[in-house]
Design a protein around this motif. Sequence first.
Motif, PDB file in Angstrom:
ATOM      1  N   ASN A 158      41.855  -8.713 -38.345  1.00 23.91           N
ATOM      2  CA  ASN A 158      42.424  -9.772 -38.852  1.00 23.91           C
ATOM      3  C   ASN A 158      43.698  -9.752 -39.837  1.00 23.91           C
ATOM      4  O   ASN A 158      43.443  -9.544 -40.941  1.00 23.91           O
ATOM      5  CB  ASN A 158      41.503 -11.067 -39.240  1.00 23.91           C
ATOM      6  N   ASP A 161      45.948 -15.394 -40.571  1.00 25.68           N
ATOM      7  CA  ASP A 161      45.198 -16.451 -39.891  1.00 25.68           C
ATOM      8  C   ASP A 161      45.447 -16.635 -38.271  1.00 25.68           C
ATOM      9  O   ASP A 161      44.782 -17.230 -37.551  1.00 25.68           O
ATOM     10  CB  ASP A 161      45.350 -17.884 -40.690  1.00 25.68           C
ATOM     11  N   ARG A 162      46.610 -16.185 -38.235  1.00 28.38           N
ATOM     12  CA  ARG A 162      47.139 -16.416 -36.567  1.00 28.38           C
ATOM     13  C   ARG A 162      47.184 -15.050 -35.765  1.00 28.38           C
ATOM     14  O   ARG A 162      47.170 -15.253 -34.688  1.00 28.38           O
ATOM     15  CB  ARG A 162      48.558 -16.998 -36.569  1.00 28.38           C
ATOM     16  N   PHE A 188      46.802 -13.576 -30.908  1.00 29.56           N
ATOM     17  CA  PHE A 188      47.488 -14.641 -31.802  1.00 29.56           C
ATOM     18  C   PHE A 188      47.257 -16.095 -31.231  1.00 29.56           C
ATOM     19  O   PHE A 188      47.009 -16.346 -29.864  1.00 29.56           O
ATOM     20  CB  PHE A 188      49.054 -14.268 -31.788  1.00 29.56           C
ATOM     21  N   LYS A 189      47.353 -16.973 -32.343  1.00 28.30           N
ATOM     22  CA  LYS A 189      47.297 -18.315 -31.826  1.00 28.30           C
ATOM     23  C   LYS A 189      48.738 -19.141 -31.777  1.00 28.30           C
ATOM     24  O   LYS A 189      49.633 -19.100 -32.802  1.00 28.30           O
ATOM     25  CB  LYS A 189      46.450 -19.141 -32.950  1.00 28.30           C
ATOM     26  N   LYS A 192      50.114 -24.035 -33.846  1.00 32.26           N
ATOM     27  CA  LYS A 192      49.620 -24.292 -35.316  1.00 32.26           C
ATOM     28  C   LYS A 192      48.565 -25.459 -35.189  1.00 32.26           C
ATOM     29  O   LYS A 192      47.610 -25.459 -35.882  1.00 32.26           O
ATOM     30  CB  LYS A 192      50.717 -24.453 -36.208  1.00 32.26           C
ATOM     31  N   PRO A 195      44.187 -24.486 -33.283  1.00 31.50           N
ATOM     32  CA  PRO A 195      43.706 -23.065 -33.782  1.00 31.50           C
ATOM     33  C   PRO A 195      42.495 -22.523 -32.900  1.00 31.50           C
ATOM     34  O   PRO A 195      42.282 -21.357 -32.917  1.00 31.50           O
ATOM     35  CB  PRO A 195      43.406 -23.624 -35.266  1.00 31.50           C
ATOM     36  N   ARG A 198      43.860 -19.303 -28.546  1.00 27.61           N
ATOM     37  CA  ARG A 198      44.287 -18.070 -28.788  1.00 27.61           C
ATOM     38  C   ARG A 198      44.868 -17.210 -27.340  1.00 27.61           C
ATOM     39  O   ARG A 198      44.365 -17.503 -26.408  1.00 27.61           O
ATOM     40  CB  ARG A 198      43.303 -17.102 -29.241  1.00 27.61           C
TER      41      ARG A 198
END
Length: 223
Positions: A158, A161-162, A188-189, A192, A195, A198
Motif C-alpha cells: 500500500n 490510502d488510495r 486505486f480508489k 474519495k 473508499p 477500487r
Amino acid sequence: MLRILAIVLLVLDISPATAGAWMRDKGSGYSSTTLSATLLQDFSESTYLEFGVRDDLTLGAEVAFYTFSTGLQSGTAMVFLRRPIGERDRPTIWAYELGFGAGWSGDIVRPYVRGGLSWGRGYQLRQLNGWMTVDASVFIDAYYAEHIGKVDSTIGLNFSDRFSGMVQVFHAATPNISATSIAPSILFKPLKRRPNIRLQIGAETQIGNAENSALKISFWRDF
C-alpha cells in the motif's frame, strides 16, 4: 486436448486477488468483476463474490467465461466455503476452502470439487504496509478422477490510502499440461467519497507464451 487446455487456462485466469486466508467479518462482503483481453484476441470475464456468514465462516461464488479467437468458448462456475485454521489474531494466518462446481469447453462439461489451503501474512516496508498470500488448491474431476492443481502467490504494498501495487504468480497444471503466468497490477480508489470502491489495472503474461499476454481491468467493491 485443446478443450482441456482451455479449461486449464481458464482456471489459471480466475484468481481473485483478495481471497487468501483472510475471513470476511460477519455481515460484510466483497465482489469483483474482471475483464481481460489478450494480444491473440481471446477474451474473458469473471465475477467473484464472498460474504461473511459468521466471523469464522465465509461463503462465496465465482463464475467465469472465456472466448478464444478460434470461436471456442469455455467457462467455470463454483460455490465454496472458507474456514480459518487456528487463531485469527496471529501475524500469520491460515484457512481452508471447500467448493464444488463445473468447468466446460464447447460441449464438454466437467463437474469438479475443489479443496484449498491458504496462507497469509501482513508485513511492513519502512513506513508502508503490505501483504503476502499463497493459495494452493486442487480441482478434482467428479467423473474421470482427473485433477488440476493450482498455486497462486501474491505480494502487495500500500503506497497510500488510495494507491496500492501488487505482483501475482499463477500456476495451474494437469499431469500432462501446465501453465504459469505473472501479473503485475496497480489498485486505486477513484472516488474519495466511496473508499469501498477500487479499480485494478494490470497485465498478465504467460511464461513461454508471451504473445498470449493480456490486459486486465477489475472493479472491486466492499459492502
